[in-house]
Design a protein around this motif. Structure first.
Motif, PDB file in Angstrom:
ATOM      1  N   ASP A   1       0.662  -1.129  -0.011  1.00  0.00           N
ATOM      2  CA  ASP A   1      -0.110   0.029   0.123  1.00  0.00           C
ATOM      3  C   ASP A   1       0.697   1.384  -0.058  1.00  0.00           C
ATOM      4  O   ASP A   1       0.132   2.302   0.025  1.00  0.00           O
ATOM      5  CB  ASP A   1      -1.124   0.049   1.267  1.00  0.00           C
ATOM      6  CG  ASP A   1      -0.207  -0.182   2.637  1.00  0.00           C
ATOM      7  OD1 ASP A   1       1.018  -0.151   2.612  1.00  0.00           O
ATOM      8  OD2 ASP A   1      -1.003  -0.274   3.673  1.00  0.00           O
ATOM      9  N   THR A   2       2.150   1.072   0.049  1.00  0.00           N
ATOM     10  CA  THR A   2       3.160   2.355   0.049  1.00  0.00           C
ATOM     11  C   THR A   2       4.198   1.946  -0.994  1.00  0.00           C
ATOM     12  O   THR A   2       4.526   0.796  -1.372  1.00  0.00           O
ATOM     13  CB  THR A   2       3.616   2.495   1.219  1.00  0.00           C
ATOM     14  OG1 THR A   2       4.294   1.489   1.794  1.00  0.00           O
ATOM     15  CG2 THR A   2       2.483   3.088   2.401  1.00  0.00           C
TER      16      THR A   2
ATOM     17  N   ARG B   1      10.668   1.088   2.192  1.00  0.00           N
ATOM     18  CA  ARG B   1       9.459   1.997   2.950  1.00  0.00           C
ATOM     19  C   ARG B   1       9.629   2.324   4.211  1.00  0.00           C
ATOM     20  O   ARG B   1      10.781   1.999   4.949  1.00  0.00           O
ATOM     21  CB  ARG B   1       8.260   0.683   3.125  1.00  0.00           C
ATOM     22  CG  ARG B   1       7.793   0.295   1.635  1.00  0.00           C
ATOM     23  CD  ARG B   1       6.827  -0.697   1.808  1.00  0.00           C
ATOM     24  NE  ARG B   1       7.054  -1.974   2.525  1.00  0.00           N
ATOM     25  CZ  ARG B   1       6.240  -2.629   3.248  1.00  0.00           C
ATOM     26  NH1 ARG B   1       4.975  -2.359   3.386  1.00  0.00           N
ATOM     27  NH2 ARG B   1       6.599  -3.763   3.751  1.00  0.00           N
TER      28      ARG B   1
END
Length: 488
Positions: A35-36, A42
């Motif tokens: 989702d990122t 990340r």
């Protein structure tokens, strides 16, 4: 549709390629399963603390500068770099550590203090390392790994013996102090292999260390990801998160026809995968895969890691931004990673506290701690083992730095083999890709262009040039150049 390309994954190599491809006129869409954006780079944020989930060392600043300059930009257009002083600290026992200065003349003095006469040998070693760095970074690593002839230049022919000797032999030829030996052998761990299996030519990593220094992007390594995404978007690249690629669709003529993403078919005749190479090939029918399971199982992979992201309610003493704990047997731990894979008996480990130099990492008066234990890929991973090893390294940290910190833990999050497999589809949960051993260098690495599927390409740490953030940036450029060459 000819100039349309889909890129699988959004790590450094994929983002690099997205920028170059868009600049070359391609319509680029990046598909990220999580989702990122950022792949392994990340971030994790909690209660005012910020942690980089993956890469934490900023070495080879010239490679980043070269990347951004290709687009008329520079790193400072996007983020602020601080040179760390000391670059890092190495612990050998209680009240026994060496801080690596950010100045070469001070490093020479550190060596001379530890072993009389060693600074002379270090100067000679670094002269060779700089020459190799200039050869490698300015030329060799930008080759596509198609032919052995790429390695044949007047410079490399003159240094051919360095491809058949090892870092370990070269370092130990003149230096006798075990502490200094470990400091000189440490940088090649970024290449994912033991010093005894890494060609001496790779001593250019020592020049990257001592000659160019250790830097920190204010706000964390994820600031580089944010910069690349901003650049990519300005060039017209589109991004889709939570976009899980389930299959690469190929027609009867072995041409890429499309992708199955979250159950929906997307038509495209050109795909570049920045995801794990082995995983990407499992998205193809077995007959279309270049490399068998047997091939992968025989390769030397870089370690996996057990990582802890820890919020402390006080400031940590007697430590630096980057810290290496070499108070255990280096060779014994390496053997338990590469030769007889198992959980290490007495692991070496690494810790960083970015909040010591970067106030954005933690609330005032608190510390953000990142701990890493290198592990063999593919080993058993359970919550109980993670907890056991957390206490093992924290107990050692407390003893070596003469302070109590266990009772000051506000929270901790772990990340290990299973997470690398589940979140990044990483082969056996490796953390850094395929090691750069002699038989896994350049044209001997998995190919950027698929030999079985037309218009399918690969980029990232399992292909050329290899593991690490700077090589990933370079890999994206190499893949782009090969795509443009083959498509036009």
């Amino acid at each position: 549709m000819h100039n349309q390309i889909y890129i699988i994954g959004s790590g450094f190599s994929a983002l690099s390629a997205s920028c170059y491809l868009s600049k070359a006129g391609y319509k680029v869409t990046v598909l990220e399963k999580n989702d990122t954006l950022g792949g392994r780079a990340r971030q994790f944020k909690k209660d005012g603390f910020t942690f980089d989930l993956g890469p934490s060392w900023y070495w080879m600043p010239d490679v980043f500068e070269r990347f951004f300059s290709d687009f008329g930009k520079k790193p400072s257009d996007y983020y602020t770099l601080d040179k760390l002083s000391p670059g890092y600290e190495v612990y050998f026992g209680k009240n026994d550590s060496i801080k690596i200065s950010d100045k070469l003349n001070e490093i020479y003095q550190i060596f001379e203090t530890e072993e009389k006469g060693s600074s002379k040998h270090l100067k000679s070693f670094l002269a060779s390392a700089k020459a190799n760095y200039d050869t490698a970074i300015k030329d060799l690593v930008y080759k596509p790994g198609i032919s052995p002839l790429e390695l044949v230049t007047t410079t490399t022919v003159a240094r051919v013996t360095q491809f058949f000797s090892t870092i370990r032999k070269q370092v130990r030829k003149n230096i006798k102090s075990e502490k200094l030996i470990q400091i000189l052998e440490f940088p090649v761990l970024f290449l994912g292999a033991k010093p005894s299996n890494t060609p001496a030519f790779y001593n250019f990593m020592n020049y990257a260390d001592f000659g160019l220094g250790t830097w920190h992007p204010r706000g964390g390594m994820h600031k580089v990801i944010e910069a690349m995404v901003t650049l990519a978007k300005s060039l017209g690249v589109e991004f889709e998160v939570n976009a899980n690629v389930e299959k690469i669709i190929v027609d009867t003529n072995k041409n890429v026809k499309g992708l199955l993403v979250n159950g929906q078919e997307i038509k495209t005749n050109l795909v570049l995968s920045g995801a794990d190479y082995h995983h990407t090939e499992t998205l193809l029918d077995k007959s279309l895969r270049q490399y068998s399971e047997s091939y992968w199982s025989k390769k030397t992979f870089a370690p996996s890691s057990l990582l802890f992201y820890v919020g402390f309610d006080k400031k940590i003493k007697n430590a630096s931004h980057h810290n290496l704990f070499f108070d255990s047997d280096f060779d014994a731990h390496a053997k338990e990673i590469y030769d007889t894979p198992k959980w290490p008996t007495e692991p070496l480990f690494y810790a960083n506290f970015t909040s010591m130099t970067d106030k954005t990492s933690a609330p005032e008066g608190k510390e953000a701690g990142f701990f890493l234990i290198p592990l063999a890929p593919g080993i058993k991973d359970t919550p109980e083992l993670r907890e056991k090893y957390f206490h093992k390294i924290i107990d050692r940290f407390e003893a070596l730095t003469n302070q109590k910190i266990k009772e000051n833990v506000l929270f901790k999050r772990s990340f290990c083999v299973k997470d690398f497999e589940e979140e990044y589809n990483s082969y056996k949960g490796n953390a850094y890709g395929m090691a750069n051993t002699l038989l896994q260098t350049a044209f001997l690495r998995p190919k950027i262009k698929s030999s079985k599927v037309n218009n399918l390409y690969f980029t990232g740490q399992l292909t050329v040039p290899g593991p690490g953030v700077p090589p990933a940036l370079i890999s994206g450029k190499i893949a782009t150049e090969l795509i443009i060459k083959k498509q036009h």
